[in-house]
Design a protein around this motif. Structure first.
Motif, short mmCIF file in Angstrom:
data_model
loop_
_atom_site.label_atom_id
_atom_site.label_comp_id
_atom_site.label_asym_id
_atom_site.label_seq_id
_atom_site.Cartn_x
_atom_site.Cartn_y
_atom_site.Cartn_z
N ARG A 30 2.83 79.65 9.05
CA ARG A 30 2.93 79.16 7.44
C ARG A 30 3.30 79.66 6.18
N ASP A 81 7.92 71.01 -2.02
CA ASP A 81 8.25 70.05 -2.95
C ASP A 81 7.98 70.86 -4.26
N LEU A 82 6.72 71.17 -4.42
CA LEU A 82 5.74 71.95 -4.95
C LEU A 82 5.95 73.14 -5.53
N SER A 116 -1.96 72.78 -4.75
CA SER A 116 -1.26 73.64 -3.68
C SER A 116 -2.02 75.26 -3.99
N ASP A 120 -10.67 73.22 5.26
CA ASP A 120 -11.30 74.39 6.39
C ASP A 120 -12.23 74.65 7.45
N ILE A 149 -7.52 66.12 2.31
CA ILE A 149 -6.38 67.72 2.09
C ILE A 149 -5.38 67.58 3.04
N ARG A 173 -8.89 75.20 13.20
CA ARG A 173 -10.93 75.63 12.86
C ARG A 173 -10.98 74.71 14.14
#
Ligand code: EPZ
Length: 421
Positions: free
Chosen positions: A94, A126-127, A165, A308, A330, A374
């Protein structure tokens, strides 16, 4: 697919060197696209995600060479003319979406595949898109690719992020360094990796104020130079290995660890009865006495408890004294390690974004499956103190974010080995 065999056993003692931060490196590397001069990164972690980002940058026309056994990379984008980030590479990681802002700033256009979802969530963009549109870009989704262009070049803008973000803050910061005028990012992410990126961009000649605060101001400049930048220590690797002597007993020193990178995490460890002391070389961790106490954990954006480290903390709390409640705020699907821990005898009740963990005396080794980066390491941690043997399958997830994981764990007395298949 390889697996890892973990023999539950005794206390752990020794020192572990903490590597450079994967999540810092993955945003620092695309910054090469912002300059025609060489960008050198040191303290680079040896991880498959770094190899994937290298492959992506090379596909865009950048030269990337790796020195000193992968701990130094030198990148040059002087001849990087290709604005297309291909799905075949992007779907693997990603963080590939972090070339979007730099490509737009460099070429005035970018064609970047949407990453697609991953195990822990839908991972929308989107952000990123709204912020770049505010800077004058037009962005359209076609055939799974974001087609972005800004013919007259990016313009500075006032952008408020609905959610702080990390990736959107990083993409917008990088894009704004070469925009015409001033950009202010409000409700910006405050993670240490954001500060590290700002340091690197500033060394390249960018004008950035406020990194690490909720409001970042970037004054666009005409061009950026090259630089040499050391990647900051990996706070998630640090937190992960801090838990090893807590789960299995003993005392371990994490070389290069710094309290300020894991402050909220250390507060929780203190509440659970764990001692963390600063040494000249890093952090020393051990149980204060006997068993670990149950604590409640709620993941938040930095400086809150990091998402994380949620899976790793859950592995610890499976054998803590009492009942703990973990809230994951999150990501929408980040409890996939829970059913695997339950195969080892853990008592966990998952309801939506909340997991209730009732501590048991000891877990029992079992075959389990890694589902994401993780989660995979949380299963190894659980296996360290379990009775008998644990075999963690699909460990390619681990290779993405933990360098030399077998060597580092065995260096403190663990008994784990990689089983090739
Ligand atoms: C970064 O991912 C990290 N990855 C993640 O680490 C980390 O978990 C995450 O930040 C949160 O700290 C890298 O830095 C490469 P976000 P990122 O944008 O940037 C939603 C690991 O294990 N969102 O802060 O993708 C999103 O769906 C990885 O090393 C939108 O809704 O995280 C998620 O629920 C996993 N729209 C939340 O925000 C957007 O446009 C956090 O995402 C972007 C995000």
């Amino acid at each position: 697919m390889d697996s890892i065999l973990v023999k539950g056993g005794g206390e752990l003692r020794g020192k572990i060197p903490i590597a450079g931060a994967k999540n810092a490196c993955l945003t620092l590397m695309p910054a090469t696209l912002l300059s025609d001069e060489p960008l050198t990164l040191t303290n680079v972690p040896r991880l498959s995600d770094i190899a994937t980002m290298t492959q992506l940058l090379q596909s865009l026309g950048a030269e990337v060479s790796s020195l000193q056994d992968g701990q130094v990379i030198v990148m040059s984008s002087r001849d990087a003319e290709n604005p297309v980030a291909d799905y075949e590479i992007v779907r693997k990681m990603r963080a590939s979406n972090l070339v979007l802002g730099p490509l737009l700033a460099r070429h005035g256009k970018a064609v970047v595949s949407m990453p697609g979802g991953c195990a822990i969530g839908a991972r929308p963009m989107d952000l990123h898109i709204h912020g770049l549109e505010a800077m004058g870009a037009t962005i359209e989704l076609k055939d799974g690719y974001l087609h972005a262009e800004v013919p007259g070049g990016l313009r500075g803008a006032d952008i408020t992020l609905r959610f702080a973000s990390v990736g959107a803050t990083e993409n917008l910061m990088m894009a704004a360094t070469l925009a015409k005028g001033t950009t202010v990012i409000s409700n910006a992410a405050r993670e240490p990796e954001i500060i590290d990126l700002a340091k690197c961009l500033s060394a390249m000649g960018a004008q950035i104020d406020g990194a690490g605060s909720p409001s970042i101001t970037i004054q666009g400049v005409d061009r950026l130079t090259g630089a040499t930048h050391p990647v900051l220590p990996d706070r998630i690797e640090l937190g992960t290995y801090m838990l090893a002597p807590v789960i299995a007993g003993g005392e371990v020193e994490l070389l290069g660890g710094r309290i300020e990178l894991v402050a909220a995490f250390c507060e929780k460890l203190d509440e659970a009865g764990i001692s963390v002391t600063e040494t000249t070389d890093g952090l020393k961790v051990s149980r204060r006495n006997g068993r670990v106490s149950a604590v409640n954990v709620r993941t938040e954006v930095f400086p809150g408890f990091p998402t994380d480290l949620q899976a790793q903390m859950m592995a610890l709390l499976c054998t803590a004294e009492g009942t703990s409640v973990l809230e994951e705020t999150i990501f929408e699907n980040r409890f996939m390690h829970a059913p695997e821990l339950m195969r080892m005898g853990a008592q966990i009740d998952v309801q939506g974004g909340t997991a209730t963990v009732t501590g048991v005396d000891r877990l029992k080794g079992a075959p389990v499956m890694a589902t994401d980066l993780r989660a995979s390491v949380s299963l190894i941690l659980a296996g360290l103190a379990a009775e008998g043997e644990t075999v963690v399958s699909r460990v390619y997830h681990l290779d993405r974010g933990y360098e030399q994981v077998v060597r580092k764990f065995n260096g403190i007395g663990a008994q784990i080995e990689r089983i090739k298949s």
